[in-house]
Design a protein around this motif. Structure first.
Motif, PDB file in Angstrom:
ATOM      1  N   THR A   1     -53.704  53.730  18.265  1.00  0.00           N
ATOM      2  CA  THR A   1     -52.014  54.605  18.860  1.00  0.00           C
ATOM      3  C   THR A   1     -51.760  53.476  19.171  1.00  0.00           C
ATOM      4  N   GLU A   2     -52.005  51.828  19.787  1.00  0.00           N
ATOM      5  CA  GLU A   2     -50.831  50.999  20.458  1.00  0.00           C
ATOM      6  C   GLU A   2     -50.356  51.340  21.792  1.00  0.00           C
ATOM      7  N   ALA A   3     -51.370  52.778  22.406  1.00  0.00           N
ATOM      8  CA  ALA A   3     -50.151  52.901  23.842  1.00  0.00           C
ATOM      9  C   ALA A   3     -50.859  51.177  24.506  1.00  0.00           C
ATOM     10  N   LYS A   4     -49.581  51.897  25.669  1.00  0.00           N
ATOM     11  CA  LYS A   4     -48.912  50.452  26.813  1.00  0.00           C
ATOM     12  C   LYS A   4     -49.694  51.047  27.708  1.00  0.00           C
ATOM     13  N   GLY A   5     -50.181  52.272  28.013  1.00  0.00           N
ATOM     14  CA  GLY A   5     -50.522  52.143  29.569  1.00  0.00           C
ATOM     15  C   GLY A   5     -51.588  53.863  29.681  1.00  0.00           C
ATOM     16  N   VAL A   6     -52.873  53.271  30.656  1.00  0.00           N
ATOM     17  CA  VAL A   6     -53.711  54.300  30.194  1.00  0.00           C
ATOM     18  C   VAL A   6     -53.450  54.887  31.650  1.00  0.00           C
ATOM     19  N   LEU A   7     -53.287  56.288  32.285  1.00  0.00           N
ATOM     20  CA  LEU A   7     -53.146  57.478  32.777  1.00  0.00           C
ATOM     21  C   LEU A   7     -54.584  57.960  33.215  1.00  0.00           C
ATOM     22  N   ILE A   8     -55.301  58.005  34.170  1.00  0.00           N
ATOM     23  CA  ILE A   8     -56.822  58.996  33.832  1.00  0.00           C
ATOM     24  C   ILE A   8     -56.707  60.039  35.580  1.00  0.00           C
ATOM     25  N   ASP A   9     -56.698  60.641  35.530  1.00  0.00           N
ATOM     26  CA  ASP A   9     -56.673  62.288  36.236  1.00  0.00           C
ATOM     27  C   ASP A   9     -58.223  61.898  37.023  1.00  0.00           C
ATOM     28  N   ILE A  10     -58.450  62.038  38.475  1.00  0.00           N
ATOM     29  CA  ILE A  10     -59.416  61.964  38.824  1.00  0.00           C
ATOM     30  C   ILE A  10     -59.800  63.583  39.804  1.00  0.00           C
ATOM     31  N   THR A  11     -59.039  63.869  39.681  1.00  0.00           N
ATOM     32  CA  THR A  11     -58.454  65.147  40.723  1.00  0.00           C
ATOM     33  C   THR A  11     -59.742  65.987  40.529  1.00  0.00           C
TER      34      THR A  11
ATOM     35  N   ILE B   1     -65.705  53.668  35.610  1.00  0.00           N
ATOM     36  CA  ILE B   1     -64.347  53.908  35.578  1.00  0.00           C
ATOM     37  C   ILE B   1     -63.647  52.274  35.756  1.00  0.00           C
ATOM     38  N   ASN B   2     -64.180  51.511  36.935  1.00  0.00           N
ATOM     39  CA  ASN B   2     -63.823  50.456  36.820  1.00  0.00           C
ATOM     40  C   ASN B   2     -63.664  49.623  35.481  1.00  0.00           C
ATOM     41  N   GLU B   3     -64.571  49.743  34.922  1.00  0.00           N
ATOM     42  CA  GLU B   3     -65.269  49.227  33.792  1.00  0.00           C
ATOM     43  C   GLU B   3     -63.763  49.446  32.801  1.00  0.00           C
ATOM     44  N   THR B   4     -63.600  50.714  31.890  1.00  0.00           N
ATOM     45  CA  THR B   4     -63.349  51.344  31.267  1.00  0.00           C
ATOM     46  C   THR B   4     -62.251  50.520  31.912  1.00  0.00           C
ATOM     47  N   ALA B   5     -61.127  50.713  33.087  1.00  0.00           N
ATOM     48  CA  ALA B   5     -59.630  50.055  32.902  1.00  0.00           C
ATOM     49  C   ALA B   5     -59.922  48.181  32.764  1.00  0.00           C
ATOM     50  N   ASN B   6     -60.768  47.582  33.267  1.00  0.00           N
ATOM     51  CA  ASN B   6     -60.799  46.311  32.907  1.00  0.00           C
ATOM     52  C   ASN B   6     -60.649  45.944  31.456  1.00  0.00           C
ATOM     53  N   MET B   7     -62.109  46.621  30.529  1.00  0.00           N
ATOM     54  CA  MET B   7     -61.506  47.318  29.288  1.00  0.00           C
ATOM     55  C   MET B   7     -60.266  47.165  28.314  1.00  0.00           C
ATOM     56  N   ALA B   8     -58.914  48.068  29.167  1.00  0.00           N
ATOM     57  CA  ALA B   8     -57.983  48.245  29.204  1.00  0.00           C
ATOM     58  C   ALA B   8     -57.172  47.385  29.463  1.00  0.00           C
TER      59      ALA B   8
ATOM     60  N   LEU C   1     -55.148  54.624  37.449  1.00  0.00           N
ATOM     61  CA  LEU C   1     -56.762  56.328  37.936  1.00  0.00           C
ATOM     62  C   LEU C   1     -55.619  56.877  39.024  1.00  0.00           C
ATOM     63  N   CYS C   2     -55.684  58.295  39.233  1.00  0.00           N
ATOM     64  CA  CYS C   2     -54.855  59.167  40.245  1.00  0.00           C
ATOM     65  C   CYS C   2     -55.063  60.618  40.398  1.00  0.00           C
TER      66      CYS C   2
END
Lengths: 133, 121
Positions: free
Chosen positions: B38-48, B61-68, B77-78
């Motif tokens: 998708t060539e997205a520019k950002g990733v928002l992960i909600d963990i409510t 979660i950390n790894e996914t963020a680092n990979m992205a 992460l919110c």
């Protein structure tokens, strides 16, 4: 009152931590303690599944008039922990985790005890609070 | 399967309930594939919706963020629940090392600022 939960699959792990949460809620523990113990159980149960394949998690209500106490005993017949001091160090792992499991769990509870020999490992954890009755 | 939605230039997902290790790992690789596609520019992960985050979940979660991030996107992460924050800090070590926001609303604002766009385009 006590409850024994077999740990054989990942869904058993999820079940064990929810069961602990529920039991603690009924006993009168607050949500911080419920989350602490559920998280600690998650760490230990994960180790059981990874290193021993299977085991059990027993939740024991040990409260008296003065104190609410939940004792959790996690047992397995896996290879055992050869060097307990090393296993309790932050960052030490023989698997591929972060090595935060055991020392992390220990910090979440009031009492934490490991007895291990080849073929049998027993970890006992307790959270205790003054009864608010 | 954990849904991943594309909203403007952002991949949005919400982790909820009792997730198995396989579900989380499958999510991780699908997220990275979607980033590329998708060539997205950002990733928002909600963990409510997560009431327990153990060291395994924190690591993924950390790894996914680092990979992205090393693929060139921003990650926020919110929605971390108070009791989850409490246990993660008590467990010690830096279990979470990503940009965070209090809730989805603030998370969205933050990711827009990070990707430097008001419209997310």
């Amino acid at each position: 009152m006590s409850k024994r939960i077999p740990l054989q699959t990942e869904s058993d792990l999820l079940f064990a931590r929810q069961a602990a949460r529920e039991m603690m809620r009924e006993m009168g523990f607050g949500s911080a303690d419920q989350t602490r113990m559920a998280t600690a159980i998650s760490e230990l149960a994960r180790n059981v599944l990874k290193y021993a394949g299977e085991g059990t998690c027993t939740l024991i209500d040990e409260q008296d008039e003065r104190e609410m106490v939940l004792r959790v005993v996690v047992e397995d017949n896996g290879p055992g922990i050869t060097n307990i001091d090393q296993a309790m160090e932050d960052g030490f792992t023989t698997g591929n985790g972060l090595g935060a499991g055991l020392p992390g769990a220990k910090r979440l509870v009031n009492n934490f005890d490991i007895a291990s020999e080849p073929g049998y490992t027993k970890i006992t954890m307790e959270i205790r609070r003054h009864a608010n009755k | 399967m954990i849904p991943i939605l594309k909203l403007k230039g952002i991949l949005l997902s919400s982790l909820q309930g009792d997730l198995t290790d396989n579900e989380v790992l499958e999510y991780q690789s699908r997220m990275l594939n979607m980033l590329e596609k998708t060539e997205a520019k950002g990733v928002l992960i909600d963990i409510t919706g997560l009431d327990i985050v153990d060291s395994f979940m924190a690591r993924v979660i950390n790894e996914t963020a680092n990979m992205a991030r090393i693929m060139g996107t921003e990650v926020v992460l919110c929605g971390m629940q108070p009791m989850v924050a409490l246990t993660l800090v008590e467990m010690g070590r830096e279990l979470i090392g990503v940009q965070t926001a209090l809730n989805l609303d603030k998370g969205f604002d933050k990711i827009l600022i990070l990707i430097g766009s008001e419209k997310g385009e």
